[in-house]
Design a protein around this motif. Sequence first.
Motif, PDB file in Angstrom:
ATOM      1  N   VAL A 308       0.691  -0.685   0.185  1.00  0.00           N
ATOM      2  CA  VAL A 308       0.082   0.289  -0.374  1.00  0.00           C
ATOM      3  C   VAL A 308       0.521   0.952  -0.022  1.00  0.00           C
ATOM      4  CG1 VAL A 308      -1.408   1.198   1.281  1.00  0.00           C
ATOM      5  CG2 VAL A 308      -2.132  -1.040   1.223  1.00  0.00           C
ATOM      6  N   SER A 309       2.251   1.258   0.879  1.00  0.00           N
ATOM      7  CA  SER A 309       2.499   2.531   0.722  1.00  0.00           C
ATOM      8  C   SER A 309       3.609   2.693  -0.847  1.00  0.00           C
ATOM      9  CB  SER A 309       4.307   2.259   2.166  1.00  0.00           C
ATOM     10  OG  SER A 309       3.319   1.632   3.107  1.00  0.00           O
ATOM     11  N   ILE A 310       4.370   2.038  -0.565  1.00  0.00           N
ATOM     12  CA  ILE A 310       4.911   1.992  -2.413  1.00  0.00           C
ATOM     13  C   ILE A 310       4.344   2.005  -2.967  1.00  0.00           C
ATOM     14  CG2 ILE A 310       4.795  -0.550  -2.789  1.00  0.00           C
ATOM     15  CD1 ILE A 310       8.227   0.518  -3.142  1.00  0.00           C
ATOM     16  N   LEU A 394       8.567   9.289   0.092  1.00  0.00           N
ATOM     17  CA  LEU A 394       9.733   8.558   0.079  1.00  0.00           C
ATOM     18  C   LEU A 394      11.053   8.593   1.330  1.00  0.00           C
ATOM     19  CD1 LEU A 394      10.861   7.454  -3.495  1.00  0.00           C
ATOM     20  CD2 LEU A 394       9.441   6.331  -1.879  1.00  0.00           C
ATOM     21  N   MET A 395      10.665  10.373   1.805  1.00  0.00           N
ATOM     22  CA  MET A 395      11.981   9.965   3.429  1.00  0.00           C
ATOM     23  C   MET A 395      11.240   9.067   4.582  1.00  0.00           C
ATOM     24  SD  MET A 395      13.353  12.745   3.036  1.00  0.00           S
ATOM     25  CE  MET A 395      14.326  14.128   1.346  1.00  0.00           C
ATOM     26  N   PRO A 396      12.541   8.177   4.496  1.00  0.00           N
ATOM     27  CA  PRO A 396      11.600   7.229   5.316  1.00  0.00           C
ATOM     28  C   PRO A 396      11.656   7.570   6.946  1.00  0.00           C
ATOM     29  CG  PRO A 396      14.453   7.444   5.144  1.00  0.00           C
ATOM     30  CD  PRO A 396      13.824   8.224   4.293  1.00  0.00           C
ATOM     31  N   GLU A 459       8.374 -11.049   7.863  1.00  0.00           N
ATOM     32  CA  GLU A 459       9.288 -10.315   7.606  1.00  0.00           C
ATOM     33  C   GLU A 459       8.854 -10.398   5.774  1.00  0.00           C
ATOM     34  OE1 GLU A 459      13.280 -11.349   8.013  1.00  0.00           O
ATOM     35  OE2 GLU A 459      13.044 -10.610   9.805  1.00  0.00           O
ATOM     36  N   LEU A 460       9.772  -9.529   4.783  1.00  0.00           N
ATOM     37  CA  LEU A 460       9.168  -9.503   3.184  1.00  0.00           C
ATOM     38  C   LEU A 460      10.337 -10.621   2.866  1.00  0.00           C
ATOM     39  CD1 LEU A 460       8.883  -5.648   2.866  1.00  0.00           C
ATOM     40  CD2 LEU A 460       6.881  -7.452   4.314  1.00  0.00           C
ATOM     41  N   ASP A 461       9.398 -10.917   1.674  1.00  0.00           N
ATOM     42  CA  ASP A 461      10.365 -11.694   1.045  1.00  0.00           C
ATOM     43  C   ASP A 461      11.041 -10.934   0.032  1.00  0.00           C
ATOM     44  OD1 ASP A 461       8.944 -10.228  -1.710  1.00  0.00           O
ATOM     45  OD2 ASP A 461       7.261 -11.280  -0.845  1.00  0.00           O
ATOM     46  N   ASN A 462      12.127 -11.751  -0.652  1.00  0.00           N
ATOM     47  CA  ASN A 462      13.849 -10.949  -1.005  1.00  0.00           C
ATOM     48  C   ASN A 462      12.636  -9.969  -1.994  1.00  0.00           C
ATOM     49  OD1 ASN A 462      15.322 -11.990   0.357  1.00  0.00           O
ATOM     50  ND2 ASN A 462      15.080 -14.093  -1.379  1.00  0.00           N
ATOM     51  N   GLY A 463      12.206 -10.042  -3.415  1.00  0.00           N
ATOM     52  CA  GLY A 463      11.993  -9.356  -4.308  1.00  0.00           C
ATOM     53  C   GLY A 463      11.080  -7.491  -3.161  1.00  0.00           C
ATOM     54  N   ARG A 464      10.245  -7.735  -2.533  1.00  0.00           N
ATOM     55  CA  ARG A 464       9.969  -6.607  -1.921  1.00  0.00           C
ATOM     56  C   ARG A 464      10.678  -5.869  -0.911  1.00  0.00           C
ATOM     57  NH1 ARG A 464       5.038  -9.505  -1.696  1.00  0.00           N
ATOM     58  NH2 ARG A 464       3.573  -8.952  -2.619  1.00  0.00           N
ATOM     59  N   ASP A 465      11.955  -6.510  -0.659  1.00  0.00           N
ATOM     60  CA  ASP A 465      13.224  -6.111  -0.119  1.00  0.00           C
ATOM     61  C   ASP A 465      14.290  -5.580  -1.283  1.00  0.00           C
ATOM     62  OD1 ASP A 465      12.533  -6.170   2.383  1.00  0.00           O
ATOM     63  OD2 ASP A 465      13.627  -8.649   2.179  1.00  0.00           O
ATOM     64  N   ILE A 466      14.287  -5.755  -2.673  1.00  0.00           N
ATOM     65  CA  ILE A 466      14.965  -4.864  -3.168  1.00  0.00           C
ATOM     66  C   ILE A 466      14.257  -3.762  -4.137  1.00  0.00           C
ATOM     67  CG2 ILE A 466      15.297  -6.008  -5.911  1.00  0.00           C
ATOM     68  CD1 ILE A 466      16.094  -8.118  -4.614  1.00  0.00           C
ATOM     69  N   LEU A 469      14.738  -1.101  -0.722  1.00  0.00           N
ATOM     70  CA  LEU A 469      16.313  -0.686  -1.663  1.00  0.00           C
ATOM     71  C   LEU A 469      15.696   0.561  -2.437  1.00  0.00           C
ATOM     72  CD1 LEU A 469      18.115  -3.140   0.033  1.00  0.00           C
ATOM     73  CD2 LEU A 469      17.444  -1.444   0.524  1.00  0.00           C
ATOM     74  N   LEU A 470      15.381   0.410  -3.772  1.00  0.00           N
ATOM     75  CA  LEU A 470      15.452   0.476  -5.083  1.00  0.00           C
ATOM     76  C   LEU A 470      15.015   1.495  -4.515  1.00  0.00           C
ATOM     77  CD1 LEU A 470      14.920  -2.352  -8.266  1.00  0.00           C
ATOM     78  CD2 LEU A 470      16.894  -0.831  -7.175  1.00  0.00           C
ATOM     79  N   SER A 471      13.518   2.407  -4.518  1.00  0.00           N
ATOM     80  CA  SER A 471      12.651   3.191  -3.892  1.00  0.00           C
ATOM     81  C   SER A 471      13.541   4.114  -3.344  1.00  0.00           C
ATOM     82  CB  SER A 471      11.064   2.983  -3.224  1.00  0.00           C
ATOM     83  OG  SER A 471      11.559   2.665  -1.859  1.00  0.00           O
ATOM     84  N   MET A 472      14.058   3.404  -2.066  1.00  0.00           N
ATOM     85  CA  MET A 472      15.332   4.078  -1.236  1.00  0.00           C
ATOM     86  C   MET A 472      16.224   4.836  -2.267  1.00  0.00           C
ATOM     87  SD  MET A 472      14.223   4.875   1.779  1.00  0.00           S
ATOM     88  CE  MET A 472      12.913   5.031   0.847  1.00  0.00           C
ATOM     89  N   ALA A 473      16.998   4.147  -3.524  1.00  0.00           N
ATOM     90  CA  ALA A 473      17.983   4.815  -4.628  1.00  0.00           C
ATOM     91  C   ALA A 473      17.260   5.731  -5.206  1.00  0.00           C
ATOM     92  CB  ALA A 473      18.206   3.514  -4.955  1.00  0.00           C
TER      93      ALA A 473
END
Length: 492
Positions: A308-310, A394-396, A459-466, A469-473
């Motif tokens: 929902v957030s992303i 996107l500010m964390p 916890e989340l799956d690897n796909g969501r983790d990546i 991290l791309l959203s932070m990039a």
Amino acid sequence: MTFWFLLLLGLATYLMVQRVVAHSTRTPVWLLWLVLMTPAFLLTGWTLMYGTKQAPPSSLILWSSIICVLLYWLLFQWGRRTPIDKQTEPQAIESQPVINPTAEPAKVRPIEPTEETQLRNCFPWSTYYIQNIEYRPQAVICRGQLRTTPSQAYQQIKSNIEAQFGDRFLLIFQEGLNSKPFFVLVPNTQAAKSVNSAKAEQLTRPGLAFLLLVATLVTTTLIGTRIAGVNVKVLQADPNMFLQGLPYALALMTILGIHELGHYLTARYYKIRSTLPYFIPVPFFLGTFGAFIQMRSPIPNRKALFDVSIAGPIAGFIATLPILIWGLAHSEIVPLTEKTSILNPDALNPKYSILLAVLSKLALGNALNAQSAIDLHPVAVAGFLGLIVTALNLMPVGQLDGGHIVHAIFGQRTAIAIGQIARLLLLLLSLIQSEYLFWAIILWLIPLVDEPALNDVTELDNGRDILGLLSMALLVIIVLPLPQLMANLLQI
């Protein structure tokens, strides 16, 4: 002197709002604060632009004050809590989980002494070995040892609770301060409502949403005429010139609307009760304070919290890209001067942002060089604001989209630490880029604690983790200025 006065006024106003109304409304404190401070920001901006010799128009002070007071009242009433809301809202602090310190004590104990055996039987020793049960007026806290995966434990115990107690309780699964997860049972007051009252509740108000949409289209079009260079006298002489503001208005509202639709549709996918997107019209500044939705039911797990957030920032960014590139391609190149800044659309230096510099070079080609600035087309102004909206969301930190994202990836405790680091980094960046100082102040005013999901442990799956991290990039390449090495490669 003006800056320090504004800073002290802002801090005093924020503390007042947080102390007086924060526990009476769901509307974010920072949004109420921003509305109250708008007249002060307008007067400060007028003073910075024209100095103290030219007094601001009385209509500016009068109308901004009236509109902001009305908007503040509407936002407060829209998110106003009831006593039931206060009794059931989960908090993310272990010392008082799911208990709001301002709520009235419940008159009835959630679990009767004779029901404790039933409750213990809901926790199989092979799934979650229960060691201690704590009774609170508004909750029952069950602590023990996790013996299987968090996801399996939550689903099995949730099924057992529903089998024994029906829909009397919401089951919350949180990570404790000692890294041991615990369960919390909260009375589900929504289940106590009759079917008729549930049907009578108006969750979405299409009429209000449409009215705000039209009003925002009018206010953004009005601001768009100014961006397009149409002055008041020309507009009064020829009302058809009002249409010159439509490109800006439609572009900006498309970006904001798609951003909120991303949140709304994803929330509907997870069956989270949420309102339609509502725009906030204002006849000054950008023509709008943005748009928002409200979620009226708990988020089931960290996966749903992440999605929902992303969804909003991704949808808004995808809409922003073609609008910004088209607008840049139709913008004019002007000489680089001392007036060039990131806040001057008539002479914008694209090197203030890595992503903006790359997109500007892509749209304008070799015509853009190291001595060039950009006079933005109105559509480009809207696209540039779309980048700013994406970066700010996107500010964390706390309840911003980025705060939800890092919470879903790393958990609540780590997300709080990341939020504090982000505050400090942006404050340091504001020493280089003074335009970010206002952002830094806003982040310091936003609470770091985020509301937990019902299952806040899995916890989340690897796909969501990546993807997170791309959203932070993406945030980094929007916010950071273009390094000289990249500037040399792009020849700008």
